[in-house]
Design a protein around this motif. Structure first.
Motif, mmCIF file in Angstrom:
data_model
loop_
_atom_site.group_PDB
_atom_site.id
_atom_site.type_symbol
_atom_site.label_atom_id
_atom_site.label_comp_id
_atom_site.label_asym_id
_atom_site.label_seq_id
_atom_site.Cartn_x
_atom_site.Cartn_y
_atom_site.Cartn_z
ATOM 1 N N HIS A 11 0.888 -0.966 -0.101
ATOM 2 C CA HIS A 11 -0.143 0.265 0.067
ATOM 3 C C HIS A 11 0.822 1.166 0.173
ATOM 4 C CE1 HIS A 11 -4.208 -2.051 0.926
ATOM 5 N NE2 HIS A 11 -3.320 -3.038 1.603
ATOM 6 N N ILE A 12 0.352 2.067 -0.827
ATOM 7 C CA ILE A 12 0.578 3.759 -0.841
ATOM 8 C C ILE A 12 -0.071 4.064 0.704
ATOM 9 C CG2 ILE A 12 0.945 6.152 -1.478
ATOM 10 C CD1 ILE A 12 0.727 4.206 -4.380
ATOM 11 N N GLU A 13 0.583 5.130 1.678
ATOM 12 C CA GLU A 13 -0.191 5.653 3.161
ATOM 13 C C GLU A 13 0.400 7.093 2.780
ATOM 14 O OE1 GLU A 13 -0.863 6.011 7.502
ATOM 15 O OE2 GLU A 13 0.980 5.107 7.092
ATOM 16 N N LEU B 267 0.422 15.302 -3.732
ATOM 17 C CA LEU B 267 0.807 15.622 -5.287
ATOM 18 C C LEU B 267 1.772 13.794 -5.978
ATOM 19 C CD1 LEU B 267 2.159 17.244 -7.945
ATOM 20 C CD2 LEU B 267 4.070 17.245 -5.769
ATOM 21 N N GLY B 268 1.662 13.724 -7.566
ATOM 22 C CA GLY B 268 2.104 12.602 -8.089
ATOM 23 C C GLY B 268 0.853 10.590 -7.784
ATOM 24 N N LEU B 269 0.334 10.885 -7.127
ATOM 25 C CA LEU B 269 -0.019 9.814 -6.791
ATOM 26 C C LEU B 269 -0.598 8.601 -8.170
ATOM 27 C CD1 LEU B 269 -1.434 7.833 -3.990
ATOM 28 C CD2 LEU B 269 -3.617 9.030 -4.460
ATOM 29 N N ALA B 270 -1.381 9.421 -8.886
ATOM 30 C CA ALA B 270 -2.138 9.360 -9.585
ATOM 31 C C ALA B 270 -0.977 7.976 -9.961
ATOM 32 C CB ALA B 270 -2.690 10.212 -11.202
ATOM 33 N N THR B 271 0.730 8.618 -10.587
ATOM 34 C CA THR B 271 1.213 8.256 -11.942
ATOM 35 C C THR B 271 1.734 7.380 -11.252
ATOM 36 O OG1 THR B 271 1.651 10.233 -12.867
ATOM 37 C CG2 THR B 271 3.330 8.852 -12.457
ATOM 38 N N ILE B 272 1.996 7.153 -9.861
ATOM 39 C CA ILE B 272 2.397 6.417 -8.684
ATOM 40 C C ILE B 272 1.708 4.541 -9.056
ATOM 41 C CG2 ILE B 272 3.066 5.570 -6.385
ATOM 42 C CD1 ILE B 272 4.346 8.347 -5.742
ATOM 43 N N VAL B 273 0.461 5.169 -8.718
ATOM 44 C CA VAL B 273 -0.276 3.689 -8.505
ATOM 45 C C VAL B 273 -0.484 2.786 -10.189
ATOM 46 C CG1 VAL B 273 -2.636 3.372 -8.681
ATOM 47 C CG2 VAL B 273 -2.171 4.675 -7.022
ATOM 48 N N SER B 274 -0.553 4.132 -11.539
ATOM 49 C CA SER B 274 -0.842 3.224 -12.518
ATOM 50 C C SER B 274 0.178 3.089 -13.383
ATOM 51 C CB SER B 274 -1.128 5.353 -13.414
ATOM 52 O OG SER B 274 -0.261 5.317 -13.685
ATOM 53 N N SER B 275 2.189 3.125 -12.445
ATOM 54 C CA SER B 275 2.787 2.153 -12.518
ATOM 55 C C SER B 275 3.495 1.197 -11.774
ATOM 56 C CB SER B 275 4.436 3.700 -12.748
ATOM 57 O OG SER B 275 4.250 4.189 -11.625
ATOM 58 N N ASP C 229 2.558 -1.976 -8.426
ATOM 59 C CA ASP C 229 1.303 -2.797 -7.896
ATOM 60 C C ASP C 229 0.913 -2.514 -6.809
ATOM 61 O OD1 ASP C 229 2.903 -3.743 -6.169
ATOM 62 O OD2 ASP C 229 3.165 -5.728 -7.106
ATOM 63 N N LEU C 230 0.811 -1.469 -6.665
ATOM 64 C CA LEU C 230 0.017 -0.105 -4.637
ATOM 65 C C LEU C 230 -0.862 0.130 -4.763
ATOM 66 C CD1 LEU C 230 3.714 1.609 -4.051
ATOM 67 C CD2 LEU C 230 3.126 -1.139 -2.995
ATOM 68 N N ILE C 231 -1.529 -0.031 -3.872
ATOM 69 C CA ILE C 231 -2.744 0.327 -3.738
ATOM 70 C C ILE C 231 -2.864 1.884 -2.715
ATOM 71 C CG2 ILE C 231 -5.303 -0.454 -2.474
ATOM 72 C CD1 ILE C 231 -5.187 -3.393 -2.896
ATOM 73 N N ALA C 232 -3.960 2.757 -3.257
ATOM 74 C CA ALA C 232 -3.929 3.509 -2.169
ATOM 75 C C ALA C 232 -5.120 3.594 -1.792
ATOM 76 C CB ALA C 232 -3.555 5.232 -2.999
ATOM 77 N N THR C 233 -6.042 4.227 -0.780
ATOM 78 C CA THR C 233 -6.832 4.426 0.331
ATOM 79 C C THR C 233 -6.839 6.108 0.216
ATOM 80 O OG1 THR C 233 -7.005 1.958 1.395
ATOM 81 C CG2 THR C 233 -8.693 3.576 1.693
ATOM 82 N N VAL C 234 -7.862 6.396 -0.461
ATOM 83 C CA VAL C 234 -8.293 8.245 0.042
ATOM 84 C C VAL C 234 -9.744 8.183 -0.005
ATOM 85 C CG1 VAL C 234 -6.186 7.904 -1.989
ATOM 86 C CG2 VAL C 234 -8.537 7.667 -2.975
ATOM 87 N N PRO C 235 -9.899 9.251 0.308
ATOM 88 C CA PRO C 235 -11.658 10.022 0.248
ATOM 89 C C PRO C 235 -11.902 9.873 -1.428
ATOM 90 C CG PRO C 235 -10.260 11.552 0.864
ATOM 91 C CD PRO C 235 -8.686 10.888 0.612
ATOM 92 N N ARG C 236 -13.104 9.814 -1.564
ATOM 93 C CA ARG C 236 -13.756 9.223 -3.236
ATOM 94 C C ARG C 236 -13.538 10.226 -4.159
ATOM 95 N NH1 ARG C 236 -17.016 5.833 -5.185
ATOM 96 N NH2 ARG C 236 -18.002 4.847 -3.059
ATOM 97 N N MET C 237 -14.052 11.644 -3.309
ATOM 98 C CA MET C 237 -14.080 12.639 -4.503
ATOM 99 C C MET C 237 -11.980 13.318 -5.522
ATOM 100 S SD MET C 237 -15.300 15.570 -5.763
ATOM 101 C CE MET C 237 -16.165 15.898 -4.897
ATOM 102 N N ILE C 238 -10.531 12.485 -4.628
ATOM 103 C CA ILE C 238 -9.557 12.367 -5.242
ATOM 104 C C ILE C 238 -10.100 11.340 -5.481
ATOM 105 C CG2 ILE C 238 -8.548 11.753 -2.896
ATOM 106 C CD1 ILE C 238 -7.114 14.262 -5.288
ATOM 107 N N GLY C 239 -10.075 10.466 -5.156
ATOM 108 C CA GLY C 239 -9.649 9.371 -5.371
ATOM 109 C C GLY C 239 -10.300 9.274 -7.397
ATOM 110 N N GLU C 240 -11.674 10.050 -7.665
ATOM 111 C CA GLU C 240 -12.471 9.574 -9.115
ATOM 112 C C GLU C 240 -11.893 10.713 -9.601
ATOM 113 O OE1 GLU C 240 -16.379 10.115 -8.368
ATOM 114 O OE2 GLU C 240 -16.975 8.292 -7.811
ATOM 115 N N THR C 241 -11.382 12.131 -9.166
ATOM 116 C CA THR C 241 -10.204 12.738 -9.444
ATOM 117 C C THR C 241 -9.198 12.038 -10.680
ATOM 118 O OG1 THR C 241 -11.345 14.514 -8.728
ATOM 119 C CG2 THR C 241 -9.653 15.460 -10.231
ATOM 120 N N LEU C 242 -8.395 11.696 -9.618
ATOM 121 C CA LEU C 242 -7.235 11.356 -9.746
ATOM 122 C C LEU C 242 -7.136 9.811 -10.889
ATOM 123 C CD1 LEU C 242 -5.364 10.904 -6.537
ATOM 124 C CD2 LEU C 242 -4.690 12.904 -9.007
ATOM 125 N N ALA C 243 -8.866 8.896 -10.749
ATOM 126 C CA ALA C 243 -8.820 8.213 -12.234
ATOM 127 C C ALA C 243 -8.939 8.529 -12.764
ATOM 128 C CB ALA C 243 -9.832 6.974 -11.612
#
Length: 325
Positions: free
Chosen positions: A214-216, A247-255, A257-271
């Protein structure tokens, strides 16, 4: 020696004395003085003041007593001022005009013409989810309005109270009395996963959640809710990376196999910015309310009211659009 007038508000008849202990005059007596000086008629004064003539005569007697002068004498041409009345009419009218300015409403706020700065406190997640929408709206309707962004931290309440910040957008429980708040939207949690994750398919199970790395993200009170839920449900995570923000979370997750647990608004925006999938969280985490907060000292300021209305319109509407199928 210059003549002096002292005025008292009629709502506080025992409000004190002026310079040298002089009793303060009722504002209504000053208004009578001005009208009588202009019209020379007690009858016309009574009509303009909406009072009976005997009442106006009583007020005039009080005014004469307070200023220790007849002020006006009856002649064939009407009530004529004494030399003392001539000396006092200028200062009296200045006081009346000052009282009018005090009672007048502040100027209306015209966003299209305004040249003003607002200081808004928000988290770095809101830099990604809320700030772009707010800034785009202001560029369209209020090109002269500037936004200064500050973090939400331990000093936010004091900054709002002192007028060093205008509003705070976020989750700030426990504000003391003197603050207003308005709910913008409810926030729950989701998990961000690489869309090409080698071991996670269409669903994210609790077992898979616990077995993956995971990413914390340490981002404040929302993180405290997540941390509390993990401890309460005895869920252990293998945290491979800790970040101070998004900052940079979307790039890290997409590259990775780590999981990030985040609030929905930021999660959907980064997706929407990369090859990242959004999954329901496989365990229960308390949701929370994102609100705008402001101090009572700013509540009636026209510009401040306008900014709050913009935030409520933008972000409540944003929440409603997210809920549509």
């Amino acid at each position: 020696m210059a003549s002096r007038l002292s005025v008292r508000n009629t709502a506080h008849p025992r409000s004190g004395t002026g310079e040298g202990g002089a009793a303060l005059l009722d504002a209504k007596l000053l208004q009578l003085f001005d009208l009588l000086y202009t019209t020379g008629s007690v009858t016309r004064c009574a009509e303009q003041l909406g009072q009976s003539q005997p009442t106006v005569s009583i007020w005039l007697a009080k005014l004469r007593h307070a200023l220790d002068d007849p002020l006006f004498v009856r002649t064939a041409a009407g009530m004529q001022p004494t030399p003392r009345a001539d000396a006092l009419i200028g200062p009296a009218r200045e006081v009346i005009e000052s009282l009018r300015r005090l009672a007048a409403r502040g100027p209306a706020f015209d966003p299209a013409q305004a040249q003003r700065s607002f200081r808004v406190c928000m988290t770095d997640a809101s830099h990604i989810t809320l700030l772009p929408r707010l800034l785009a709206h202001l560029r369209r309707v209020a090109p002269g309005v500037r936004i200064d962004v500050a973090p939400i931290d331990a000093g936010t309440a004091e900054a709002l109270q002192a007028g060093k910040a205008d509003i705070a957008l976020g989750y700030i429980p426990g504000l003391e009395s003197g603050f207003y708040q308005q709910t913008l939207y409810a926030q729950d949690f989701v998990c961000l996963v690489n869309q090409k994750h080698p071991r996670i398919g269409r669903t994210l199970t609790r077992k898979a959640y616990q077995s993956e790395a995971h990413i914390e993200i340490v981002y404040g009170r929302g993180h405290a809710l997540l941390d509390g839920a993990l401890k309460e449900q005895r869920i252990e995570r293998h945290v491979l990376l800790e970040l101070p923000g998004f900052l940079g979370l979307a790039t890290i997750v997409s590259s990775t196999d780590l999981i990030a647990t985040v609030p929905r608004m930021i999660g959907e925006t980064l997706a929407g910015l990369g090859a990242v999938g959004v999954y329901p969280c496989p365990f229960e985490i308390p949701s929370y309310l994102v609100k705008q907060h402001w101090h009572a000292r700013q509540h009636d300021d026209p510009g401040h009211r306008w900014l709050r209305s913009v935030c409520s319109e933008l972000f409540m509407r944003l929440d409603q659009s997210r809920k549509k199928p």
